[in-house]
Design a protein around this motif. Structure first.
Motif, short mmCIF file in Angstrom:
data_model
loop_
_atom_site.label_atom_id
_atom_site.label_comp_id
_atom_site.label_asym_id
_atom_site.label_seq_id
_atom_site.Cartn_x
_atom_site.Cartn_y
_atom_site.Cartn_z
N LEU A 22 0.88 -1.26 0.04
CA LEU A 22 0.03 0.14 -0.17
C LEU A 22 0.94 1.17 0.01
O LEU A 22 0.97 1.90 1.02
N GLN A 23 1.17 1.65 -1.21
CA GLN A 23 2.32 2.76 -1.31
C GLN A 23 2.16 3.06 -2.61
O GLN A 23 1.97 2.36 -3.82
N THR A 24 2.80 4.32 -2.89
CA THR A 24 2.93 4.84 -4.18
C THR A 24 4.39 4.83 -4.75
O THR A 24 5.20 5.33 -3.76
N PHE A 25 4.77 4.30 -5.66
CA PHE A 25 6.17 4.08 -6.23
C PHE A 25 6.44 4.78 -7.21
O PHE A 25 5.94 5.07 -8.24
N THR A 26 7.62 5.69 -6.94
CA THR A 26 8.22 6.30 -8.04
C THR A 26 9.69 5.76 -8.36
O THR A 26 10.53 5.48 -7.23
N ARG A 71 12.95 7.17 -6.63
CA ARG A 71 12.92 7.68 -5.10
C ARG A 71 12.99 6.75 -4.36
O ARG A 71 12.47 5.63 -4.32
N LEU A 88 12.81 4.51 -0.90
CA LEU A 88 11.55 4.19 -0.33
C LEU A 88 11.85 3.13 0.45
O LEU A 88 12.25 2.09 0.11
N THR A 123 8.47 0.26 6.24
CA THR A 123 7.39 0.92 6.66
C THR A 123 5.96 0.96 5.81
O THR A 123 4.97 1.41 6.02
N PRO A 126 2.79 -0.71 4.30
CA PRO A 126 1.65 -2.07 5.00
C PRO A 126 1.97 -2.80 3.63
O PRO A 126 1.45 -2.30 2.57
N CYS A 134 -0.67 -5.73 2.04
CA CYS A 134 -1.81 -6.49 2.35
C CYS A 134 -2.05 -7.69 1.53
O CYS A 134 -1.92 -7.96 0.28
N TYR A 192 -1.16 -7.13 6.75
CA TYR A 192 -2.59 -7.24 6.79
C TYR A 192 -2.82 -8.13 5.99
O TYR A 192 -2.67 -8.31 4.95
N LEU A 221 -2.35 13.46 10.61
CA LEU A 221 -1.44 12.09 10.87
C LEU A 221 -1.48 11.84 12.39
O LEU A 221 -1.32 10.77 12.77
#
Lengths: 261, 261
Positions: A114-118, A121, A123, A127, A129, A131, A155, A209
């Motif tokens: 659950l992340q946006t990948f570039t 960049r 990462l 950290t 999550p 699923c 999860y 947050l």
């Protein structure tokens, strides 16, 4: 436990995931891509991955096959894949596609970070999550094991829940990013720089947050139901009717959510 | 140069501003509040500020009078204030009110710190941009001087620009916060925790604030014009028509902005 993995796809998700898998001690054996040059470039980043140009993995020694391709291609590509044996696990990495899209495979799963990948960049996947969903218990064990080896947060999320998770992520990430872009666009019309707003944006997000529910730290004219300011803003946006409508709808939504909450 | 300042109001803005002013060497002489207990509580945090219960400052030794009160009260309260002399500077701290609301004063100004203030939350005012506007050059010098003594970033922003700045801030902060709240609300319906999305939200904002234009890092189904996913999401939201409409409008807005950009 360490696994041999083959990747189908060489985009941003494959890029980050393959390197994290190797760092965790798994072996990436093969990379397939419809654009072999992309696969080559990724293979250079890995220990001993081979670029393959066929979806026939019958001779592969991998036990896990990870589809890191665009949502609409998953079904079609998965149908073409020939796995080495019945025990091989095949899974996709999409937030939007159900497990069903791999129906017919005896060990199917979803492995959705659950992340946006570039691509370029950095990462820290630890950290992010992950699923996991699987068609059966042994497959789930394999996928949870891999997920735990690269991330601190794993999860079990079924297809229905993942759908809502994805809709929510669109609201919380894609849409919020758009509001920032729109804000920059509006400022530019007045010759003002977006830099001016950045400290305020940063504080807003840190606050949102930190708390359990961002609704608790909602500020602005809508939550105060300050219609004098709201109408002044709507007047101000009259020459951009789309953004005026957007202002109105989000304002209503803030009032609506506060009354439900 | 250091100034003697009186504060009208004892809310969040007065709370942060008065302490920052004293830290920068200015003297807060008087605090007026319609709720004297609030003024008392703030005075305890300051060196030698007196709580006053009248808006008659004719005997005051202050040279700057800062209105830190709610937007709709500024005009009314300002009209009641009696300044000690013609040279006294009076200014408000609102993002939404024009300078005109203080018309009739010879040294009027706006001193607008572009930040969201919460009483018991530490905030480094040095990182908060202060937007200054003044009715004449000497007043501008005073306000810019004070602004520079507490913040690294001071902008001259006229009433028209400040209006757009405020609309943009509503989009970039209040509305984005709402989308996070809405996202949490949607997740809760499925029994999922907002925690799950936090790393993704964090990365989204870090990325958006790093680049010159958040539109450049827009991701998600809307920017890809992936109508298969978009329709699935709209279907999913059919039982909450308001949020379905919001999804649709923001999706259209993303497409619209990308075509303009």
């Amino acid at each position: 436990m360490h696994y041999s993995v083959s990747l189908i796809g060489s985009g941003n998700v494959a890029w980050h995931l393959s390197q994290a898998l190797e760092k965790a001690g798994h072996q990436v054996r093969e990379i397939y891509s419809r654009t072999p040059e992309h696969a080559e470039r990724l293979a250079e980043k890995l220990y001993d991955a081979q670029v393959v140009t066929s979806l026939d993995f019958s001779e592969s020694e991998s036990t896990v096959f990870l589809l890191c391709i665009s949502d609409d291609a998953i079904g079609r590509v998965a149908d073409q894949i020939i796995l080495p044996n019945e025990d091989a696990v095949i899974c996709h990495t999409s937030g939007t596609q159900p497990l069903d899209v791999l129906a017919g495979r005896s060990h199917a799963g979803v492995f959705y970070p659950l992340q946006t990948f570039t691509k370029n960049r950095r990462l820290d996947l630890a950290t992010v999550p992950v699923c996991v969903e699987a068609s059966n218990e042994p497959t789930q064990q394999v996928l949870v094991g891999i997920a735990q080896s690269i991330s601190r947060t794993v999860y079990l999320v079924d297809s229905q829940e993942r759908k809502m998770l994805h809709v929510s992520a669109v609201f919380a990430c894609n849409f919020t990013n758009h509001l920032l872009a729109l804000s920059k666009h509006l400022l530019a019309q007045e010759g003002l720089q977006f830099e001016l707003l950045k400290p305020l944006v940063r504080e807003t997000f840190e606050k949102a947050l930190e708390v359990a529910d961002p609704a608790a730290v909602q500020t602005g004219p809508a939550i105060r139901e300050d219609y004098q300011v709201i109408h002044a803003h709507l007047d101000y946006l009259q020459h951009t009717p789309h953004w005026q409508a957007l202002y109105k709808l989000i304002t209503d939504s803030i009032v609506l959510l506060s009354r439900r909450g």
